[in-house]
Design a protein around this motif. Structure first.
Motif, PDB file in Angstrom:
ATOM      1  N   ALA A  43       0.689  -1.161  -0.178  1.00  0.00           N
ATOM      2  CA  ALA A  43      -0.188   0.124  -0.401  1.00  0.00           C
ATOM      3  C   ALA A  43       0.671   0.936  -0.136  1.00  0.00           C
ATOM      4  N   THR A  44       0.291   2.448  -0.945  1.00  0.00           N
ATOM      5  CA  THR A  44       1.144   3.644  -1.214  1.00  0.00           C
ATOM      6  C   THR A  44       0.567   4.442  -0.170  1.00  0.00           C
ATOM      7  N   ARG A  45       1.087   6.246  -0.067  1.00  0.00           N
ATOM      8  CA  ARG A  45       0.413   7.190  -0.019  1.00  0.00           C
ATOM      9  C   ARG A  45       1.444   8.068  -0.626  1.00  0.00           C
ATOM     10  N   TYR A  46       0.867   9.256  -0.609  1.00  0.00           N
ATOM     11  CA  TYR A  46       1.705  10.206  -1.545  1.00  0.00           C
ATOM     12  C   TYR A  46       2.327  11.246  -0.489  1.00  0.00           C
ATOM     13  N   SER A  47       2.117  11.180   1.219  1.00  0.00           N
ATOM     14  CA  SER A  47       2.398  11.805   2.371  1.00  0.00           C
ATOM     15  C   SER A  47       2.072  11.525   3.575  1.00  0.00           C
ATOM     16  N   VAL A  48       2.852  11.688   4.549  1.00  0.00           N
ATOM     17  CA  VAL A  48       2.398  10.326   5.665  1.00  0.00           C
ATOM     18  C   VAL A  48       1.289  11.441   6.362  1.00  0.00           C
ATOM     19  N   ASP A  49       0.440  12.330   6.441  1.00  0.00           N
ATOM     20  CA  ASP A  49      -0.570  13.000   5.937  1.00  0.00           C
ATOM     21  C   ASP A  49      -1.811  12.278   5.784  1.00  0.00           C
ATOM     22  N   GLU A  50      -1.274  11.763   4.603  1.00  0.00           N
ATOM     23  CA  GLU A  50      -3.066  11.602   3.621  1.00  0.00           C
ATOM     24  C   GLU A  50      -2.987   9.360   3.805  1.00  0.00           C
ATOM     25  N   SER A  51      -3.922   8.874   3.942  1.00  0.00           N
ATOM     26  CA  SER A  51      -4.369   7.636   4.039  1.00  0.00           C
ATOM     27  C   SER A  51      -4.046   6.647   3.092  1.00  0.00           C
ATOM     28  N   TRP A  52      -3.351   5.833   3.714  1.00  0.00           N
ATOM     29  CA  TRP A  52      -2.726   4.718   2.668  1.00  0.00           C
ATOM     30  C   TRP A  52      -3.677   4.323   2.012  1.00  0.00           C
ATOM     31  N   SER A  53      -2.764   3.882   0.314  1.00  0.00           N
ATOM     32  CA  SER A  53      -4.631   3.461  -1.003  1.00  0.00           C
ATOM     33  C   SER A  53      -4.450   1.975  -0.640  1.00  0.00           C
ATOM     34  N   ALA A  54      -5.225   1.069  -1.533  1.00  0.00           N
ATOM     35  CA  ALA A  54      -5.849   0.257  -0.845  1.00  0.00           C
ATOM     36  C   ALA A  54      -4.975  -0.739  -1.568  1.00  0.00           C
ATOM     37  N   PRO A  55      -4.557  -1.905  -0.954  1.00  0.00           N
ATOM     38  CA  PRO A  55      -3.713  -3.094  -0.991  1.00  0.00           C
ATOM     39  C   PRO A  55      -3.467  -3.173  -2.484  1.00  0.00           C
ATOM     40  N   SER A  56      -2.199  -3.893  -3.202  1.00  0.00           N
ATOM     41  CA  SER A  56      -1.904  -4.481  -3.781  1.00  0.00           C
ATOM     42  C   SER A  56      -1.261  -5.396  -3.509  1.00  0.00           C
ATOM     43  N   LYS A  57      -1.553  -6.388  -4.274  1.00  0.00           N
ATOM     44  CA  LYS A  57      -1.060  -7.632  -4.567  1.00  0.00           C
ATOM     45  C   LYS A  57       0.288  -7.826  -5.086  1.00  0.00           C
ATOM     46  N   LEU A  58       1.582  -8.120  -4.681  1.00  0.00           N
ATOM     47  CA  LEU A  58       2.816  -7.705  -5.659  1.00  0.00           C
ATOM     48  C   LEU A  58       2.616  -9.393  -7.306  1.00  0.00           C
ATOM     49  N   GLY A  59       2.678  -8.508  -8.343  1.00  0.00           N
ATOM     50  CA  GLY A  59       2.714  -9.983  -9.052  1.00  0.00           C
ATOM     51  C   GLY A  59       3.634 -10.906  -8.612  1.00  0.00           C
ATOM     52  N   PRO A  60       3.792 -11.291  -9.706  1.00  0.00           N
ATOM     53  CA  PRO A  60       4.581 -13.544  -9.385  1.00  0.00           C
ATOM     54  C   PRO A  60       6.064 -13.224 -10.065  1.00  0.00           C
TER      55      PRO A  60
END
Length: 105
Positions: A43-60
């Motif tokens: 999961a990522t975010r643009y700044s530490v003040d923002e919420s996390w993105s929806a998690p993504s499963k890393l690929g194969p």
């Protein structure tokens, strides 16, 4: 963390030094409904003040069917992931494994 919480089992959290990326292990069923497989998610975010993105499963290149990977972490430059894996070729029952990113984090 509310936006990352799910009924699945999630462990081995690792936060990048700048606080903008979170890597973890989960048995989230995604679309298959299979709860037996633990995979690496991010999961990522643009700044530490923002919420996390929806998690993504890393690929194969990271998650392989039938093998369990745990304890993910990133190198200082954020380009190489290190983790313990039960894949063949490792040292011991949970040998080390690494994979590299194709682009900057």
């Amino acid at each position: 963390i509310f936006e990352l919480n799910s009924p699945s089992v999630e462990t081995c959290f690792w936060v990048r030094d700048d606080g903008l990326e979170l890597i973890f292990i989960s048995n989230r069923p995604e679309l298959t409904g299979d709860l037996s497989q633990n995979d690496v998610w991010v999961a990522t975010r643009y700044s530490v003040d923002e919420s996390w993105s929806a998690p993504s499963k890393l690929g194969p290149a990271v998650n392989a069917e039938g093998y369990q990977d745990v304890n993910p972490s990133l190198s200082f430059d954020g380009r190489t992931m290190l983790l313990a894996s039960k894949r063949p070729g490792g040292i011991g029952p949970a040998g080390g494994r690494r994979t590299a990113r194709r682009s900057d984090p």
